[in-house]
Design an enzyme around this catalytic site. Sequence first.
Site, PDB file in Angstrom:
ATOM      1  N   GLU A  32      20.478 -36.298 -26.419  1.00 37.78           N
ATOM      2  CA  GLU A  32      19.145 -36.598 -27.291  1.00 37.78           C
ATOM      3  C   GLU A  32      19.599 -37.966 -28.243  1.00 37.78           C
ATOM      4  O   GLU A  32      20.825 -38.233 -28.192  1.00 37.78           O
ATOM      5  CB  GLU A  32      18.904 -35.525 -28.249  1.00 37.78           C
ATOM      6  CG  GLU A  32      18.392 -34.186 -27.521  1.00 37.78           C
ATOM      7  CD  GLU A  32      17.287 -34.519 -26.775  1.00 37.78           C
ATOM      8  OE1 GLU A  32      16.195 -34.803 -27.767  1.00 37.78           O
ATOM      9  OE2 GLU A  32      17.187 -34.633 -25.650  1.00 37.78           O
ATOM     10  N   GLU A  34       5.672 -29.215 -20.048  1.00 36.12           N
ATOM     11  CA  GLU A  34       6.354 -28.655 -19.207  1.00 36.12           C
ATOM     12  C   GLU A  34       7.931 -29.570 -19.152  1.00 36.12           C
ATOM     13  O   GLU A  34       8.958 -28.822 -19.025  1.00 36.12           O
ATOM     14  CB  GLU A  34       5.693 -29.204 -17.687  1.00 36.12           C
ATOM     15  CG  GLU A  34       6.767 -28.665 -16.469  1.00 36.12           C
ATOM     16  CD  GLU A  34       6.717 -27.036 -16.362  1.00 36.12           C
ATOM     17  OE1 GLU A  34       5.768 -26.575 -16.123  1.00 36.12           O
ATOM     18  OE2 GLU A  34       7.863 -26.558 -16.654  1.00 36.12           O
ATOM     19  N   GLY A  70      21.411 -41.252 -19.782  1.00 34.41           N
ATOM     20  CA  GLY A  70      20.113 -41.049 -20.598  1.00 34.41           C
ATOM     21  C   GLY A  70      19.819 -39.511 -20.682  1.00 34.41           C
ATOM     22  O   GLY A  70      18.692 -39.130 -20.752  1.00 34.41           O
ATOM     23  N   GLY A 118      17.563 -36.500 -17.533  1.00 31.86           N
ATOM     24  CA  GLY A 118      17.506 -37.895 -17.149  1.00 31.86           C
ATOM     25  C   GLY A 118      15.976 -38.052 -16.655  1.00 31.86           C
ATOM     26  O   GLY A 118      15.095 -37.330 -16.592  1.00 31.86           O
ATOM     27  N   LYS A 125      14.410 -24.964 -26.659  1.00 35.60           N
ATOM     28  CA  LYS A 125      13.899 -24.863 -25.440  1.00 35.60           C
ATOM     29  C   LYS A 125      13.874 -23.175 -25.246  1.00 35.60           C
ATOM     30  O   LYS A 125      12.803 -22.653 -24.652  1.00 35.60           O
ATOM     31  CB  LYS A 125      14.661 -25.427 -24.380  1.00 35.60           C
ATOM     32  CG  LYS A 125      14.809 -26.852 -24.352  1.00 35.60           C
ATOM     33  CD  LYS A 125      15.681 -27.197 -23.505  1.00 35.60           C
ATOM     34  CE  LYS A 125      15.886 -28.837 -23.428  1.00 35.60           C
ATOM     35  NZ  LYS A 125      17.165 -29.320 -22.829  1.00 35.60           N
ATOM     36  N   ASP A 159      19.349 -28.326 -29.295  1.00 33.83           N
ATOM     37  CA  ASP A 159      18.190 -28.551 -28.363  1.00 33.83           C
ATOM     38  C   ASP A 159      17.978 -27.321 -27.117  1.00 33.83           C
ATOM     39  O   ASP A 159      16.848 -27.039 -26.915  1.00 33.83           O
ATOM     40  CB  ASP A 159      18.942 -29.747 -27.357  1.00 33.83           C
ATOM     41  CG  ASP A 159      17.856 -30.181 -26.268  1.00 33.83           C
ATOM     42  OD1 ASP A 159      16.869 -30.632 -26.529  1.00 33.83           O
ATOM     43  OD2 ASP A 159      18.123 -30.049 -24.970  1.00 33.83           O
ATOM     44  N   LYS A 165      10.660 -31.033 -27.260  1.00 36.43           N
ATOM     45  CA  LYS A 165      10.975 -29.405 -27.455  1.00 36.43           C
ATOM     46  C   LYS A 165      11.178 -29.388 -28.970  1.00 36.43           C
ATOM     47  O   LYS A 165      10.835 -28.185 -29.394  1.00 36.43           O
ATOM     48  CB  LYS A 165      12.030 -29.047 -26.479  1.00 36.43           C
ATOM     49  CG  LYS A 165      13.442 -29.903 -26.686  1.00 36.43           C
ATOM     50  CD  LYS A 165      13.244 -30.926 -25.558  1.00 36.43           C
ATOM     51  CE  LYS A 165      14.278 -32.108 -25.802  1.00 36.43           C
ATOM     52  NZ  LYS A 165      15.029 -32.365 -24.665  1.00 36.43           N
TER      53      LYS A 165
HETATM   54  P1  NAP Z   1      14.557 -42.447 -25.576  1.00 33.23           P
HETATM   55  O1  NAP Z   1      14.987 -43.074 -24.390  1.00 33.23           O
HETATM   56  O2  NAP Z   1      15.337 -42.659 -26.954  1.00 33.23           O
HETATM   57  O3  NAP Z   1      13.178 -43.355 -25.784  1.00 33.23           O
HETATM   58  C1  NAP Z   1      12.257 -43.052 -27.013  1.00 33.23           C
HETATM   59  C2  NAP Z   1      11.094 -44.046 -26.979  1.00 33.23           C
HETATM   60  O4  NAP Z   1      10.340 -44.041 -28.084  1.00 33.23           O
HETATM   61  C3  NAP Z   1      11.267 -45.479 -27.057  1.00 33.23           C
HETATM   62  O5  NAP Z   1      10.854 -46.384 -26.166  1.00 33.23           O
HETATM   63  C4  NAP Z   1      11.134 -46.078 -28.486  1.00 33.23           C
HETATM   64  O6  NAP Z   1      10.759 -47.251 -28.426  1.00 33.23           O
HETATM   65  C5  NAP Z   1      10.149 -45.185 -28.805  1.00 33.23           C
HETATM   66  N1  NAP Z   1       9.960 -45.106 -30.110  1.00 33.23           N
HETATM   67  C6  NAP Z   1      11.023 -44.535 -31.074  1.00 33.23           C
HETATM   68  N2  NAP Z   1      10.296 -44.610 -32.414  1.00 33.23           N
HETATM   69  C7  NAP Z   1       9.005 -45.069 -32.149  1.00 33.23           C
HETATM   70  C8  NAP Z   1       8.021 -45.638 -33.168  1.00 33.23           C
HETATM   71  N3  NAP Z   1       8.276 -45.273 -34.636  1.00 33.23           N
HETATM   72  N4  NAP Z   1       6.942 -46.008 -32.621  1.00 33.23           N
HETATM   73  C9  NAP Z   1       6.853 -46.202 -31.217  1.00 33.23           C
HETATM   74  N5  NAP Z   1       7.561 -45.888 -30.277  1.00 33.23           N
HETATM   75  C10 NAP Z   1       8.880 -45.346 -30.828  1.00 33.23           C
HETATM   76  O7  NAP Z   1      14.076 -40.919 -25.514  1.00 33.23           O
HETATM   77  P2  NAP Z   1      13.880 -40.098 -24.120  1.00 33.23           P
HETATM   78  O8  NAP Z   1      15.162 -39.656 -23.740  1.00 33.23           O
HETATM   79  O9  NAP Z   1      12.899 -40.945 -23.271  1.00 33.23           O
HETATM   80  O10 NAP Z   1      13.169 -38.901 -24.939  1.00 33.23           O
HETATM   81  C11 NAP Z   1      11.909 -38.803 -25.084  1.00 33.23           C
HETATM   82  C12 NAP Z   1      11.424 -37.709 -25.487  1.00 33.23           C
HETATM   83  O11 NAP Z   1      11.533 -36.624 -24.453  1.00 33.23           O
HETATM   84  C13 NAP Z   1      12.376 -36.761 -26.591  1.00 33.23           C
HETATM   85  O12 NAP Z   1      11.200 -35.896 -27.125  1.00 33.23           O
HETATM   86  C14 NAP Z   1      13.287 -35.841 -25.795  1.00 33.23           C
HETATM   87  O13 NAP Z   1      13.605 -34.858 -26.366  1.00 33.23           O
HETATM   88  C15 NAP Z   1      12.628 -35.583 -24.725  1.00 33.23           C
HETATM   89  N6  NAP Z   1      13.372 -35.361 -23.226  1.00 33.23           N
HETATM   90  C16 NAP Z   1      13.947 -36.248 -22.969  1.00 33.23           C
HETATM   91  C17 NAP Z   1      14.697 -35.815 -21.719  1.00 33.23           C
HETATM   92  C18 NAP Z   1      16.033 -36.778 -21.232  1.00 33.23           C
HETATM   93  O14 NAP Z   1      16.468 -36.414 -20.167  1.00 33.23           O
HETATM   94  N7  NAP Z   1      15.948 -38.076 -21.732  1.00 33.23           N
HETATM   95  C19 NAP Z   1      14.392 -34.585 -21.320  1.00 33.23           C
HETATM   96  C20 NAP Z   1      13.588 -33.888 -21.682  1.00 33.23           C
HETATM   97  C21 NAP Z   1      12.838 -34.330 -22.582  1.00 33.23           C
HETATM   98  P3  NAP Z   1      11.873 -48.548 -28.047  1.00 33.23           P
HETATM   99  O15 NAP Z   1      12.233 -48.583 -26.554  1.00 33.23           O
HETATM  100  O16 NAP Z   1      11.053 -49.805 -28.274  1.00 33.23           O
HETATM  101  O17 NAP Z   1      13.121 -48.587 -28.817  1.00 33.23           O
HETATM  102  N1  HSE Z   2      19.236 -33.774 -24.090  1.00 33.36           N
HETATM  103  C1  HSE Z   2      18.509 -32.939 -23.333  1.00 33.36           C
HETATM  104  C2  HSE Z   2      19.664 -32.249 -22.330  1.00 33.36           C
HETATM  105  C3  HSE Z   2      17.453 -33.594 -22.356  1.00 33.36           C
HETATM  106  O1  HSE Z   2      20.476 -32.923 -22.218  1.00 33.36           O
HETATM  107  O2  HSE Z   2      19.248 -31.413 -21.808  1.00 33.36           O
HETATM  108  C4  HSE Z   2      16.754 -32.613 -21.626  1.00 33.36           C
HETATM  109  O3  HSE Z   2      15.566 -31.840 -22.440  1.00 33.36           O
END
Ligand code: NAP
Ligand code: HSE
Length: 439
Positions: A192, A131, A189, A304, A207, A203, A107
């Site tokens: 951010e 989405e 999880g 999550g 959105k 955040d 986002k």
């Molecule tokens: P995360 O758990 O921190 O995962 C980030 C991933 O990106 C990790 O696998 C990391 O590698 C990889 N990474 C970081 N820097 C990199 C680089 N320079 N080159 C290659 N890979 C790299 O984050 P996440 O929670 O999955 O979130 C990912 C995205 O989804 C973000 O934009 C977040 O805002 C969005 N999002 C998250 C959620 C949620 O609930 N978590 C919900 C909606 C949207 P390593 O694993 O090897 O460290």
């Molecule tokens: N950090 C974000 C939240 C993840 O807590 O809503 C989902 O976008």
Amino acid sequence: MTEALRIGIAGLGTVGAGVVKILAARGDYLAAACGRPIELVAVSARDKTKDRGIDLGGVRWEDDPMALARADDIDLVAELIGGSEGIARELVEASLKAGKHVVTANKALVAHHGTALARLAEEANVALNYEAAVAGGIPIVKAMREALAGNEIRSIHGILNGTCNYILTEMETTGRDFADVLKDAQELGYAEADPTFDVGGIDAAHKLAILASLAFGTEVDFANVHIEGIEKISATDIAFAREFGFKVKLLAIAEKGDDGIVQRVHPALVPEGTPLAAVSGVYNAVAVDGDRVGHLVLEGRGAGEGPTASAVLSDLVDIARGLVVPPFIVPAAKLKAPAKPLMDAHKSSFYLRLRAVDRAGSMAEITRALAQASVSIERIVQRGEKGRAGGDGSGRLPVVFITHETDEGTMARARAHLAEHEDVAGTPLVIRIEDGELR
Ligand code: NAP
Ligand code: HSE
């Protein structure tokens, strides 16, 4: 269309690993539903040796995520790394320029660069789907793009950050403190990479800016979102709010005003018994007011692994089925430049909490100061004596005022005036009350 949709995933954290799990568990079903398989060809993350609880046998590992944008055997890049700049932005731009579809959960990226990225996608006639970027598992982008297309949208009221809603709910129901609950949200999880984005309201603002663009046909305008976070909300505020019949929520609101679109993210008191007040824990909700459909509320888990990966899959399925539409519903060239209404014009009732010096006559002084600032008071509660609930033995007592409707400018001046007042300790806390019918 029987050839596989060949995808590369960059980022194998909470979201990326969740997507790999769904592809493995539901591959046959998805192939049948799309008329062709979705084939995971390559992945990239930082640490190849990390145990992610997923089977990557037969999947190519790329140390450099940019290799996914260059690969001839990839049709679609899923950017699940995060961040509005750096590798995430470079990867998305390069992938679109290379004629590859892009799916992202990012986002921050879409809020900052959405309009420019949409142009790139449209020039290449590929999809840019996001989405998962808004409200986790709630299919609100798809709803805005498709199901609500017959409506002129008047307003959106959302609980758009799962971490904040989880923290506020836990503080209310268990009495645990802010920092402790935030740690939980990180472990689950939800948060951010930099959790100040969550608790600081950024955040949710990302959105909201995306939703406002979809709702009102305007360019994404993150710079003009008014943002306040939940860092200053205490258990005392949550308890006071409950006494008055309210819940404290971080709300994200976009509404059409006379002069443009107001976008605001801030904590708010929401009356108990209304749909948004009932949204608890990691759940998000989006209340939409459309001229034909009327009021509509969608609720679901906002963060999550499972909910977010579910949303990513929705985008993959659309693209596998051949559905490629402009990222912001209408072509980027037709998006309107948003007007910039002043937040000062907004009016509401307010919750005002301050610590008053415990001496005879101080309340009279403070209420006089509010009257001088043209703020009219509906209710006052002064809590406790020294050493009792609400008193901290410091000789300062929490006092809460509920005001009648007033405008932002007046309230800001009153707060500044009180902060200087000799009977008031520190800067008073002000929370808006949102008690219209939608909330
Ligand atoms: P995360 O758990 O921190 O995962 C980030 C991933 O990106 C990790 O696998 C990391 O590698 C990889 N990474 C970081 N820097 C990199 C680089 N320079 N080159 C290659 N890979 C790299 O984050 P996440 O929670 O999955 O979130 C990912 C995205 O989804 C973000 O934009 C977040 O805002 C969005 N999002 C998250 C959620 C949620 O609930 N978590 C919900 C909606 C949207 P390593 O694993 O090897 O460290
Ligand atoms: N950090 C974000 C939240 C993840 O807590 O809503 C989902 O976008």
